[in-house]
Write a protein that holds these residues in place. Structure first.
Motif, PDB file in Angstrom:
ATOM      1  N   ALA A  16       2.991  -7.051   5.557  1.00 50.04           N
ATOM      2  CA  ALA A  16       3.561  -7.642   4.349  1.00 50.04           C
ATOM      3  C   ALA A  16       3.615  -6.651   3.207  1.00 50.04           C
ATOM      4  O   ALA A  16       4.450  -6.747   2.318  1.00 50.04           O
ATOM      5  CB  ALA A  16       2.741  -8.862   3.933  1.00 50.04           C
ATOM      6  N   ASP A  17       2.697  -5.690   3.213  1.00 46.92           N
ATOM      7  CA  ASP A  17       2.633  -4.737   2.114  1.00 46.92           C
ATOM      8  C   ASP A  17       3.493  -3.507   2.363  1.00 46.92           C
ATOM      9  O   ASP A  17       3.598  -2.639   1.509  1.00 46.92           O
ATOM     10  CB  ASP A  17       1.176  -4.317   1.892  1.00 46.92           C
ATOM     11  CG  ASP A  17       0.981  -3.581   0.574  1.00 46.92           C
ATOM     12  OD1 ASP A  17       1.501  -4.060  -0.442  1.00 46.92           O
ATOM     13  OD2 ASP A  17       0.336  -2.522   0.587  1.00 46.92           O
ATOM     14  N   ARG A  18       4.091  -3.413   3.532  1.00 48.20           N
ATOM     15  CA  ARG A  18       4.883  -2.224   3.838  1.00 48.20           C
ATOM     16  C   ARG A  18       6.123  -2.184   2.961  1.00 48.20           C
ATOM     17  O   ARG A  18       6.770  -3.195   2.707  1.00 48.20           O
ATOM     18  CB  ARG A  18       5.289  -2.209   5.306  1.00 48.20           C
ATOM     19  CG  ARG A  18       4.125  -1.989   6.245  1.00 48.20           C
ATOM     20  CD  ARG A  18       4.616  -1.764   7.651  1.00 48.20           C
ATOM     21  NE  ARG A  18       5.403  -0.537   7.712  1.00 48.20           N
ATOM     22  CZ  ARG A  18       5.980  -0.095   8.833  1.00 48.20           C
ATOM     23  NH1 ARG A  18       5.885  -0.783   9.933  1.00 48.20           N
ATOM     24  NH2 ARG A  18       6.680   1.016   8.820  1.00 48.20           N
ATOM     25  N   GLN A  19       6.472  -0.967   2.516  1.00 46.72           N
ATOM     26  CA  GLN A  19       7.642  -0.825   1.666  1.00 46.72           C
ATOM     27  C   GLN A  19       8.916  -0.890   2.499  1.00 46.72           C
ATOM     28  O   GLN A  19       8.960  -0.409   3.626  1.00 46.72           O
ATOM     29  CB  GLN A  19       7.594   0.525   0.933  1.00 46.72           C
ATOM     30  CG  GLN A  19       6.481   0.634  -0.074  1.00 46.72           C
ATOM     31  CD  GLN A  19       6.553   1.921  -0.859  1.00 46.72           C
ATOM     32  OE1 GLN A  19       5.994   2.011  -1.922  1.00 46.72           O
ATOM     33  NE2 GLN A  19       7.211   2.928  -0.367  1.00 46.72           N
ATOM     34  N   ALA A  20       9.921  -1.504   1.922  1.00 46.83           N
ATOM     35  CA  ALA A  20      11.242  -1.455   2.548  1.00 46.83           C
ATOM     36  C   ALA A  20      11.820  -0.064   2.364  1.00 46.83           C
ATOM     37  O   ALA A  20      11.531   0.620   1.398  1.00 46.83           O
ATOM     38  CB  ALA A  20      12.159  -2.495   1.911  1.00 46.83           C
ATOM     39  N   VAL A 127       9.259   5.588  -3.308  1.00 45.25           N
ATOM     40  CA  VAL A 127       9.436   4.187  -2.914  1.00 45.25           C
ATOM     41  C   VAL A 127      10.459   4.046  -1.795  1.00 45.25           C
ATOM     42  O   VAL A 127      10.257   3.283  -0.846  1.00 45.25           O
ATOM     43  CB  VAL A 127       9.849   3.341  -4.131  1.00 45.25           C
ATOM     44  CG1 VAL A 127      10.201   1.923  -3.699  1.00 45.25           C
ATOM     45  CG2 VAL A 127       8.731   3.315  -5.165  1.00 45.25           C
ATOM     46  N   LEU A 128      11.560   4.778  -1.866  1.00 42.18           N
ATOM     47  CA  LEU A 128      12.692   4.544  -0.971  1.00 42.18           C
ATOM     48  C   LEU A 128      12.742   5.482   0.222  1.00 42.18           C
ATOM     49  O   LEU A 128      13.609   5.340   1.073  1.00 42.18           O
ATOM     50  CB  LEU A 128      13.992   4.632  -1.769  1.00 42.18           C
ATOM     51  CG  LEU A 128      14.147   3.488  -2.773  1.00 42.18           C
ATOM     52  CD1 LEU A 128      15.136   3.843  -3.867  1.00 42.18           C
ATOM     53  CD2 LEU A 128      14.571   2.219  -2.070  1.00 42.18           C
ATOM     54  N   LEU A 171       7.843  12.013   1.455  1.00 39.36           N
ATOM     55  CA  LEU A 171       6.987  12.445   2.556  1.00 39.36           C
ATOM     56  C   LEU A 171       5.503  12.448   2.190  1.00 39.36           C
ATOM     57  O   LEU A 171       4.666  12.767   3.033  1.00 39.36           O
ATOM     58  CB  LEU A 171       7.398  13.853   3.012  1.00 39.36           C
ATOM     59  CG  LEU A 171       8.797  13.970   3.626  1.00 39.36           C
ATOM     60  CD1 LEU A 171       9.157  15.424   3.862  1.00 39.36           C
ATOM     61  CD2 LEU A 171       8.898  13.175   4.925  1.00 39.36           C
ATOM     62  N   LEU A 172       5.178  12.097   0.941  1.00 39.65           N
ATOM     63  CA  LEU A 172       3.779  12.069   0.527  1.00 39.65           C
ATOM     64  C   LEU A 172       3.019  10.994   1.296  1.00 39.65           C
ATOM     65  O   LEU A 172       3.593   9.974   1.698  1.00 39.65           O
ATOM     66  CB  LEU A 172       3.683  11.814  -0.982  1.00 39.65           C
ATOM     67  CG  LEU A 172       4.202  12.921  -1.892  1.00 39.65           C
ATOM     68  CD1 LEU A 172       4.189  12.470  -3.351  1.00 39.65           C
ATOM     69  CD2 LEU A 172       3.383  14.201  -1.729  1.00 39.65           C
ATOM     70  N   ASP A 176       2.437   2.976   2.141  1.00 36.02           N
ATOM     71  CA  ASP A 176       2.204   1.538   2.306  1.00 36.02           C
ATOM     72  C   ASP A 176       0.816   1.102   1.860  1.00 36.02           C
ATOM     73  O   ASP A 176       0.541  -0.094   1.795  1.00 36.02           O
ATOM     74  CB  ASP A 176       2.389   1.144   3.774  1.00 36.02           C
ATOM     75  CG  ASP A 176       3.777   1.487   4.296  1.00 36.02           C
ATOM     76  OD1 ASP A 176       4.736   1.303   3.530  1.00 36.02           O
ATOM     77  OD2 ASP A 176       3.881   1.944   5.440  1.00 36.02           O
ATOM     78  N   ARG A 177      -0.061   2.057   1.562  1.00 39.53           N
ATOM     79  CA  ARG A 177      -1.450   1.700   1.256  1.00 39.53           C
ATOM     80  C   ARG A 177      -1.901   2.170  -0.120  1.00 39.53           C
ATOM     81  O   ARG A 177      -2.596   1.443  -0.821  1.00 39.53           O
ATOM     82  CB  ARG A 177      -2.390   2.296   2.304  1.00 39.53           C
ATOM     83  CG  ARG A 177      -2.091   1.860   3.722  1.00 39.53           C
ATOM     84  CD  ARG A 177      -3.050   2.493   4.709  1.00 39.53           C
ATOM     85  NE  ARG A 177      -3.093   3.948   4.594  1.00 39.53           N
ATOM     86  CZ  ARG A 177      -2.216   4.757   5.184  1.00 39.53           C
ATOM     87  NH1 ARG A 177      -1.250   4.251   5.922  1.00 39.53           N
ATOM     88  NH2 ARG A 177      -2.300   6.068   5.047  1.00 39.53           N
TER      89      ARG A 177
END
Length: 289
Positions: A16-20, A127-128, A171-172, A176-177
């Protein structure tokens, strides 16, 4: 009394916390990005390996050659990445962010290295993701060059360098965490390093073609690589450090001050856009939903 299977609040999960991601990199996209990056490294660094008989210091053709070549290669990369999922929502997001980056650049372009667009490129890439970040950096620099009249043989090199800056942010580790102050500190540190490296790389693009410099900082075709690198370092310290350091300071300041708000807005926008959600078509028999 609640039964074990009664509905209730659910615990947050890693999924649920994973970025789109606006663009999911496939094998072809990775290969295209690797290819354009390798060509970019060659475009920036080949003068250092030229011999003394090349007449490089007085050449006028090489910059225009790469000015024509690199946009074509970048177009191939954009087309390849688009083939893996650059849909209408991602294009809309790309257009908004590229326009914002292009609008930010004139606010400080040419003024002691104050370039506020860097922090937006770093946060957007974070983010993207790296694929979207590379395209965004290149398109934003292209749009800003048209806006400010900065079109010239240096433009494809600026597009490539800014693409690397934004891609590197994607790439950092810990997308997601990692959240909060630790993430901001990491992004601010990366933004500072990227700001300095951007200026250094762009120096390498123009330095071999500048005449009239003192012997201590001028490029000498055919000289040993360590000697030319020592002159290049001296050239950077003498000419561009006064622009690169303010750029790094501005990037750190804006990232720490505006980063939480911008990151939250970008993550909310990607969740609402649902880049990762599959498209489903309901037939007439499905009825209203």
């Amino acid at each position: 009394m609640r039964t074990p299977d009664a509905a209730g609040p659910t615990e947050p999960t890693a999924t649920a916390d994973r970025q789109a991601r606006a663009i999911r990199l496939g094998p072809r996209s990775v290969a295209a990005l690797a290819l354009i990056s390798a060509i970019g490294v060659a475009a920036f660094g080949w003068p250092l390996l030229a011999d003394s008989a090349s007449g490089l210091a007085h050449s006028k053709d090489a910059p225009w050659l790469f000015a024509a070549l690199l946009p074509l290669l970048l177009a191939v990369v954009v087309a390849t990445i688009a083939d893996t999922g650059l849909d209408a929502k991602a294009i809309a997001m790309l257009g908004v962010l590229a326009a914002a980056g292009a609008a930010l650049r004139p606010l400080g372009a040419g003024t002691a290295g104050i370039e506020p667009m860097f922090f937006l490129m770093v946060l957007s890439g974070r983010v993207l993701g790296p694929g979207f970040g590379f395209v965004l950096g290149a398109v934003s620099m292209f749009a800003s060059a048209l806006l400010t009249g900065g079109v010239g043989p240096w433009m494809p090199f600026q597009m490539l360098s800014m693409g690397w800056v934004s891609m590197g942010a994607g790439l950092l580790p810990g997308p997601d965490r990692l959240r909060g102050r630790r993430e901001l500190a990491m992004l601010a540190a990366y933004g500072a390093v990227a700001s300095l490296l951007y200026g250094t790389i762009m120096n390498l693009q123009g330095w071999p073609y500048i005449g009239g410099l003192t012997s201590g900082v001028s490029f000498v075709p055919g000289d040993p690589l360590p000697d030319n690198l020592a002159r290049f370092i001296a050239y950077c310290l003498a000419t561009s450090l006064g622009w690169d350091l303010p750029r790094a300071v501005v990037t750190i300041t804006l990232t720490l001050a505006l980063g939480p708000t911008v990151l939250k807005a970008l993550r909310r926008a990607t969740r609402k856009a649902a880049f990762d959600a599959p498209v489903e078509f309901a037939g007439p028999e499905a009825g209203p939903r």
